[in-house]
Design an enzyme around this catalytic site. Sequence first.
Site, mmCIF file in Angstrom:
data_model
loop_
_atom_site.group_PDB
_atom_site.id
_atom_site.type_symbol
_atom_site.label_atom_id
_atom_site.label_comp_id
_atom_site.label_asym_id
_atom_site.label_seq_id
_atom_site.Cartn_x
_atom_site.Cartn_y
_atom_site.Cartn_z
ATOM 1 N N LYS A 11 0.848 -1.206 0.000
ATOM 2 C CA LYS A 11 0.000 0.000 0.000
ATOM 3 C C LYS A 11 0.883 1.256 0.000
ATOM 4 C CE LYS A 11 -3.472 -2.869 2.108
ATOM 5 N NZ LYS A 11 -4.689 -2.981 2.867
ATOM 6 N N GLU A 94 -9.702 -1.080 -1.782
ATOM 7 C CA GLU A 94 -9.446 0.345 -1.496
ATOM 8 C C GLU A 94 -9.592 1.182 -2.769
ATOM 9 O OE1 GLU A 94 -5.711 -0.263 0.543
ATOM 10 O OE2 GLU A 94 -6.821 -1.279 2.134
ATOM 11 N N GLY A 172 -7.234 -5.160 6.972
ATOM 12 C CA GLY A 172 -6.657 -4.190 7.896
ATOM 13 C C GLY A 172 -7.411 -4.075 9.213
HETATM 14 P P1 PGA Z 1 -4.201 -6.679 5.450
HETATM 15 O O1 PGA Z 1 -4.424 -6.152 3.938
HETATM 16 O O2 PGA Z 1 -3.378 -7.946 5.348
HETATM 17 O O3 PGA Z 1 -3.469 -5.572 6.142
HETATM 18 O O4 PGA Z 1 -5.544 -6.951 6.008
HETATM 19 C C1 PGA Z 1 -4.667 -7.036 2.894
HETATM 20 C C2 PGA Z 1 -4.869 -6.293 1.588
HETATM 21 O O5 PGA Z 1 -5.489 -5.224 1.605
HETATM 22 O O6 PGA Z 1 -4.421 -6.750 0.528
#
Ligand code: PGA
Length: 254
Positions: A11, A94, A172
């Site tokens: 990200k 996202e 997340g």
């Molecule tokens: P996360 O994110 O492992 O922090 O939950 C996964 C993703 O958005 O690909």
Amino acid sequence: MRKKFIVGNWKMNQNRESIEHFFQTLNIDSATCETWIAPQALHIPLLLEKKAKKQILVGAQDINENSNGAFTGENAAEAVLDLGATFCLVGHSERRAIYKEGHDLLNKKLHHALKVGLITIFCVGETLEERNNGMTEAVLKNQLTKGLKDFPNDELSAARLVIAYEPVWAIGTGEVASPEQAEEAHDFIRKTLSTELDLSGEHIPLLYGGSVKPSNAESLLCQKNIDGALVGGASLKGEDYSQLAEIASKPMKL
Ligand code: PGA
């Protein structure tokens, strides 16, 4: 048996120093799974330089659906490939939620990335509200049929497709889908790829994403239809990433 994958989605995180530290603490020399990382596009050259002898594939978190032109701030798939990266994500939740990317745009991005020659990880997943309303399968089917519409019917394109199932409520949040919930969704996705899209779902890697970490990875990765993990938070540290790769390299009892 399909190979397992650990794909890090960094990200909008990391900097020169933390990337340096990541590689100093990374130990994947004996890993036999696929190890991929999608950093911020700006960091792609740095990662390609750092990964040196480590068997990591580098990719982009998103691409534009056009080859070039007046699209300030965007990244072309052609430029990503030109730098030496090999894959991209399309349709991460996202992008769908924050940047309002809809089915048609994502379909254009997918077609463009495949045409250019990037392996494409197409992401799908339901929100908590959709799950609670019993709509999970309908949402997944809709995202797959619209996002993969007119998928090129050739072997090369099929070989470049990876699907990630990422329930939005698990991203997340620390709240991971249970292995049974994840397996049920993956099984549905694999069947949908065959029945609705005429894609031989058997060969397409299906990754689970959403709060995967070393302590829960094994129970997810040993599920029949889970071929790997798309990992956000827990992929940022070299130690955690190495542990995930070690877990994914173990022969799994199915
Ligand atoms: P996360 O994110 O492992 O922090 O939950 C996964 C993703 O958005 O690909």
